[in-house]
Scaffold this motif. Structure first.
Motif, PDB file in Angstrom:
ATOM      1  N   VAL A  33       5.820 -16.679   5.996  1.00 50.07           N
ATOM      2  CA  VAL A  33       4.760 -15.741   5.619  1.00 50.07           C
ATOM      3  C   VAL A  33       3.998 -16.140   4.363  1.00 50.07           C
ATOM      4  O   VAL A  33       2.794 -15.873   4.248  1.00 50.07           O
ATOM      5  N   MET A  36       0.371 -17.443   4.234  1.00 47.24           N
ATOM      6  CA  MET A  36      -0.688 -16.505   4.592  1.00 47.24           C
ATOM      7  C   MET A  36      -1.176 -15.707   3.387  1.00 47.24           C
ATOM      8  O   MET A  36      -2.160 -14.970   3.471  1.00 47.24           O
ATOM      9  N   PHE A  37      -0.471 -15.840   2.251  1.00 48.24           N
ATOM     10  CA  PHE A  37      -0.854 -15.143   1.015  1.00 48.24           C
ATOM     11  C   PHE A  37      -0.895 -16.160  -0.131  1.00 48.24           C
ATOM     12  O   PHE A  37      -0.061 -16.120  -1.048  1.00 48.24           O
ATOM     13  N   CYS A  67       3.453  -7.654  -0.904  1.00 46.20           N
ATOM     14  CA  CYS A  67       2.304  -8.552  -0.742  1.00 46.20           C
ATOM     15  C   CYS A  67       1.205  -8.317  -1.771  1.00 46.20           C
ATOM     16  O   CYS A  67       0.256  -9.090  -1.843  1.00 46.20           O
ATOM     17  N   LYS A  83      -5.501  -6.332   8.054  1.00 46.72           N
ATOM     18  CA  LYS A  83      -5.533  -7.761   7.750  1.00 46.72           C
ATOM     19  C   LYS A  83      -4.140  -8.275   7.377  1.00 46.72           C
ATOM     20  O   LYS A  83      -3.724  -9.356   7.815  1.00 46.72           O
ATOM     21  N   THR A  84      -3.410  -7.476   6.584  1.00 46.85           N
ATOM     22  CA  THR A  84      -2.057  -7.877   6.186  1.00 46.85           C
ATOM     23  C   THR A  84      -1.140  -7.961   7.385  1.00 46.85           C
ATOM     24  O   THR A  84      -0.341  -8.898   7.521  1.00 46.85           O
ATOM     25  N   SER A  86      -1.968  -8.606  10.443  1.00 50.50           N
ATOM     26  CA  SER A  86      -2.354  -9.802  11.197  1.00 50.50           C
ATOM     27  C   SER A  86      -1.829 -11.068  10.536  1.00 50.50           C
ATOM     28  O   SER A  86      -1.371 -12.001  11.207  1.00 50.50           O
ATOM     29  N   ASN A  87      -1.901 -11.120   9.199  1.00 55.87           N
ATOM     30  CA  ASN A  87      -1.435 -12.300   8.465  1.00 55.87           C
ATOM     31  C   ASN A  87       0.069 -12.527   8.648  1.00 55.87           C
ATOM     32  O   ASN A  87       0.522 -13.655   8.871  1.00 55.87           O
ATOM     33  N   MET A  90       0.756 -13.677  12.191  1.00 57.49           N
ATOM     34  CA  MET A  90       0.349 -15.064  12.390  1.00 57.49           C
ATOM     35  C   MET A  90       1.366 -16.018  11.775  1.00 57.49           C
ATOM     36  O   MET A  90       1.698 -17.062  12.352  1.00 57.49           O
ATOM     37  N   GLY A  91       1.875 -15.673  10.580  1.00 58.52           N
ATOM     38  CA  GLY A  91       2.888 -16.510   9.949  1.00 58.52           C
ATOM     39  C   GLY A  91       4.136 -16.621  10.803  1.00 58.52           C
ATOM     40  O   GLY A  91       4.721 -17.704  10.936  1.00 58.52           O
TER      41      GLY A  91
END
Length: 322
Positions: A33, A36-37, A67, A83-84, A86-87, A90-91
């Motif tokens: 994760v 993604m951040f 986050c 958005k978070t 989704s991120n 995705m990770g």
């Protein structure tokens, strides 16, 4: 129904699960994760039944991912939340160490994934620190008054056996935990949350999510002996307490730790509660106040289920066998 010997086996199982290291899972989750951040170093905090010591072998692992640098009161309609979510998803999808299972935006947004090497399902939340901090407090309560955890584990099984109007939705484990805590507070065996937060200031938006972790002796209280006899006595008292409880007029407030009428309740709440309270909070059959986010009602119990719960409490207070 659980007897003392079977319950002790469940306690031993929960102890082993609680002591199991989650370091591998946490490391693999952060590895998946963090990319993604890129502008914030995320931190991970396990919570839930495995953290509290009430889990079974098939229990999921809950992990809160921090986050954001500061507390932000978000809702599921926020673009930032979407958005978070989704991120994180995705990770997980991009990692060979994880199997993505699902994601949920409504309620408390979570990503559900399975850690491949351990086979453990992980529920990943991120919206704020409340759930994690509440679990820190609950774990402390279970540790200073151990019979609370024994009662909670017994009642988790009891609620399934009684099958009170789809109990998996109406009486989840965390709600039963709060009912146990409030009962022990009301009987003078656990301190109120307010006493544990004396001289502390808000640190999570308008709310206080830190605590003074005192020993029971600070409040002139003692540990209840852990025996089959004392557990039976506590459970009978629990059933008696809630079979007589006036849910229509009183609030279950671990923050105050005492019975108080709904009409008088607001006078005992901090300013943040008065500014943010919602009338819908009161339009339910059972009000169980959140440990930290004081305007939140943790109960989703219907009127029919409340009456059924009281009925079974009445029944078991007279027929309980340990």
């Amino acid at each position: 129904m659980l007897n003392w010997t079977t319950l002790c086996k469940h306690i031993d199982e929960a102890d082993k699960i609680q002591k199991m290291s989650t370091a591998i899972i946490e490391n693999d989750l952060k590895e998946a994760v963090q990319p993604m951040f890129p502008n914030f170093s995320i931190t991970l905090h396990p919570f839930g039944s495995r953290f509290l010591g009430t889990a079974r072998s098939n229990s999921d692992l809950d992990i809160y991912i921090k986050c954001y640098a500061e507390f932000i009161e978000l809702n599921t309609k926020s673009v930032m939340v979407s958005k978070t979510l989704s991120n994180i998803s995705m990770g997980i999808r991009n990692s060979s160490k994880w199997l993505f299972l699902n994601q949920f935006l409504c309620g408390c947004p979570i990503v559900v994934a399975r850690h491949i090497s351990t086979g453990i399902q992980v529920d990943i939340s991120f919206i704020n620190e409340m759930s994690y901090k509440q679990n820190v407090l609950l774990k402390y309560m279970f540790e200073i008054q151990p019979i609370a955890r024994y009662m909670a584990i017994y009642l988790h099984q009891w609620i399934k056996i009684t099958n009170i109007s789809n109990t998996s939705q109406n009486f989840p484990g965390y709600l039963l935990n709060l009912l146990v805590i409030f009962f022990l507070q009301s009987s003078g065996n656990l301190p109120s949350v307010r006493k544990l937060q004396e001289n502390l200031i808000p640190n999570t938006g308008p709310w206080i999510s830190d605590f003074n972790f005192y020993k029971l002796s600070k409040f002139s209280m003692q540990k209840i002996e852990l025996t089959a006899k004392t557990l039976k006595e506590c459970l009978k008292s629990f059933f008696t307490f809630y079979s007589d409880f006036d849910f229509g007029n009183y609030v279950i407030s671990p923050y105050l730790g005492m019975q108080i009428r709904q009409s008088e309740f607001i006078n005992h709440m901090p300013l943040a509660f008065r500014l943010r309270r919602n009338k819908k909070y009161w339009e339910v059959s059972m009000i169980v106040q959140d440990l930290i986010y004081l305007t939140m009602n943790k109960s989703c119990v219907s009127k029919a289920s409340t009456l059924s719960f009281k009925h079974y409490c009445q029944k078991y207070k007279n027929t309980l066998i340990i």
